[in-house]
Scaffold this motif. Sequence first.
Motif, short mmCIF file in Angstrom:
data_model
loop_
_atom_site.label_atom_id
_atom_site.label_comp_id
_atom_site.label_asym_id
_atom_site.label_seq_id
_atom_site.Cartn_x
_atom_site.Cartn_y
_atom_site.Cartn_z
N LYS A 191 0.83 -1.22 0.00
CA LYS A 191 0.00 0.00 0.00
C LYS A 191 0.86 1.26 0.00
O LYS A 191 0.59 2.21 -0.74
N GLU A 192 1.90 1.26 0.83
CA GLU A 192 2.77 2.43 0.93
C GLU A 192 3.49 2.69 -0.40
O GLU A 192 3.49 3.82 -0.90
N TYR A 193 4.11 1.66 -0.96
CA TYR A 193 4.89 1.84 -2.19
C TYR A 193 4.00 2.17 -3.39
O TYR A 193 4.39 2.94 -4.26
N ALA A 194 2.81 1.58 -3.45
CA ALA A 194 1.90 1.89 -4.56
C ALA A 194 1.46 3.35 -4.51
O ALA A 194 1.37 4.01 -5.55
N SER A 195 1.20 3.86 -3.31
CA SER A 195 0.77 5.26 -3.20
C SER A 195 1.91 6.24 -3.47
O SER A 195 1.68 7.36 -3.89
#
Length: 188
Positions: free
Chosen positions: A123-127
Amino acid sequence: MTTKTTNYAGMVHNSAKAIQAWKFATLALMVSVILLSFIALKTSNVQRTVLVPYSIATANESVRVSGSPETDGEYLTHLARADISMMLTWQPGNISTQMDGFLGRLSPSAYAQYNLDLRATVKEYASMNVSEVFHLNKVTYTHPYRVSLSGRLMRWTGDKLTVDTQATYTLTYTMYSGIYAINDVETN
């Protein structure tokens, strides 16, 4: 002229016997289907399953998996290449798919250990629009069922290179339900 008389009691008795025979045949067929299904399921749980990684399927080389430590090592090195690629090579559009594939390769104990952290990282890297690639340089099999993979890890945030380092990952495998599953991931 003779007339034939019908024995009504005999007809009823024959019909009852036919119904009883059909019931028995149906019951016998049902029991045999259930028994054969049970045997097939029991056999499939005991049989060794061999997953063929994409790198083996597309290579012009053959690998023989016979259960000996030598062939297990060769097989596991190919499997580890595919597993580390799922874990360390992705971009924002496919990070979720890559990590789901990697999580699917974990043993239940490893899944419990890594699931929440990896999902939070996804979630962090995708955002943040992060991409990552691992260029593999060296693969080493060490018994029992450990594969070390060394290479260059590069990570971008947008179009800016944020990580460029040499890294070594060690994957430890275990047999789970007839397949090799990742039991531990170590970073050196």
